[in-house]
Motif scaffolding. Structure first.
Motif, PDB file in Angstrom:
ATOM      1  N   SER A 163       4.287  -5.339   8.546  1.00 38.55           N
ATOM      2  CA  SER A 163       4.130  -6.371   9.170  1.00 38.55           C
ATOM      3  C   SER A 163       3.098  -6.497  10.586  1.00 38.55           C
ATOM      4  CB  SER A 163       5.362  -6.817   9.748  1.00 38.55           C
ATOM      5  OG  SER A 163       5.980  -5.512  10.686  1.00 38.55           O
ATOM      6  N   GLU A 164       2.965  -5.636  10.537  1.00 41.91           N
ATOM      7  CA  GLU A 164       1.636  -4.859  11.124  1.00 41.91           C
ATOM      8  C   GLU A 164       0.330  -5.400  10.802  1.00 41.91           C
ATOM      9  OE1 GLU A 164       2.418  -1.175  13.245  1.00 41.91           O
ATOM     10  OE2 GLU A 164       4.115  -1.224  14.227  1.00 41.91           O
ATOM     11  N   ASN A 220      16.354   3.735   7.146  1.00 42.50           N
ATOM     12  CA  ASN A 220      15.454   3.670   7.798  1.00 42.50           C
ATOM     13  C   ASN A 220      14.263   3.700   7.279  1.00 42.50           C
ATOM     14  OD1 ASN A 220      14.452   4.165  10.394  1.00 42.50           O
ATOM     15  ND2 ASN A 220      14.579   6.581  10.325  1.00 42.50           N
ATOM     16  N   THR A 275      13.210   0.324   6.556  1.00 46.31           N
ATOM     17  CA  THR A 275      12.824  -0.544   7.824  1.00 46.31           C
ATOM     18  C   THR A 275      11.353   0.444   8.841  1.00 46.31           C
ATOM     19  OG1 THR A 275      14.892  -0.554   8.188  1.00 46.31           O
ATOM     20  CG2 THR A 275      13.395  -0.895  10.415  1.00 46.31           C
ATOM     21  N   GLU A 276      10.835   1.330   8.155  1.00 49.99           N
ATOM     22  CA  GLU A 276       9.523   1.640   8.694  1.00 49.99           C
ATOM     23  C   GLU A 276       8.454   1.470   8.603  1.00 49.99           C
ATOM     24  OE1 GLU A 276       9.882   5.940   8.800  1.00 49.99           O
ATOM     25  OE2 GLU A 276      10.399   5.860  10.742  1.00 49.99           O
ATOM     26  N   GLU A 277       9.238   0.799   6.129  1.00 50.70           N
ATOM     27  CA  GLU A 277       7.428   0.783   5.678  1.00 50.70           C
ATOM     28  C   GLU A 277       7.324  -0.679   6.182  1.00 50.70           C
ATOM     29  OE1 GLU A 277       6.880  -0.047   0.499  1.00 50.70           O
ATOM     30  OE2 GLU A 277       8.790   1.403   1.668  1.00 50.70           O
ATOM     31  N   LEU A 278       8.171  -1.872   5.990  1.00 48.59           N
ATOM     32  CA  LEU A 278       8.014  -3.082   6.408  1.00 48.59           C
ATOM     33  C   LEU A 278       7.541  -3.414   7.576  1.00 48.59           C
ATOM     34  CD1 LEU A 278      11.942  -4.921   5.598  1.00 48.59           C
ATOM     35  CD2 LEU A 278       9.966  -4.997   4.536  1.00 48.59           C
ATOM     36  N   GLU A 279       8.083  -2.484   8.705  1.00 49.46           N
ATOM     37  CA  GLU A 279       7.431  -2.774   9.862  1.00 49.46           C
ATOM     38  C   GLU A 279       5.753  -2.383   9.903  1.00 49.46           C
ATOM     39  OE1 GLU A 279       7.961  -0.799  14.449  1.00 49.46           O
ATOM     40  OE2 GLU A 279       8.456  -0.211  13.036  1.00 49.46           O
ATOM     41  N   GLY A 280       5.055  -1.314   9.123  1.00 47.85           N
ATOM     42  CA  GLY A 280       3.867  -1.449   8.950  1.00 47.85           C
ATOM     43  C   GLY A 280       3.398  -1.996   8.210  1.00 47.85           C
TER      44      GLY A 280
END
Length: 104
Positions: A82-83, A72, A75-80
């Motif tokens: 990518s943004e 989790n 995933t949050e790190e990758l989402e940040g």
């Protein structure tokens, strides 16, 4: 007419086998052997004590929760990331669109 030795015949049979047969063996060799109840119980028996089984299940559950927590966080790190990348790409695109062809 020359006769073939048994060694030559066996080597030709080995060459004709498929990759699966070479890996796992040929025909009857891959059949499972029968085991008696004692052998099966000895192999799969861990402990008859219910409390130790419950403790083991609890430990496995905690390990799974830790792994899911790590996933989790990743995933949050990758989402940040990518943004951030998307906003940087949009900013760069706007700068390039404002330039004239001779400025490039």
């Amino acid at each position: 007419m020359a006769t073939k030795s048994s060694h030559e015949v066996q080597s030709r049979r080995r060459e004709k086998r498929t990759g699966r047969e070479n890996l796992l063996g040929h025909g009857e060799e891959t059949k499972p052997r029968s085991r008696n109840l004692g052998e099966i119980v000895a192999k799969y028996r861990k402990s008859k004590d219910a409390s130790s089984l419950a403790m083991s299940a609890k430990n496995k559950l905690v390990q799974r929760q830790e792994k899911l927590g790590k996933i989790n966080n990743q995933t949050e790190e990758l989402e940040g990331n990518s943004e951030d990348y998307a906003s940087l790409a949009n900013e760069l695109l706007r700068k390039i669109e404002k330039r004239k062809w001779w400025q490039i």
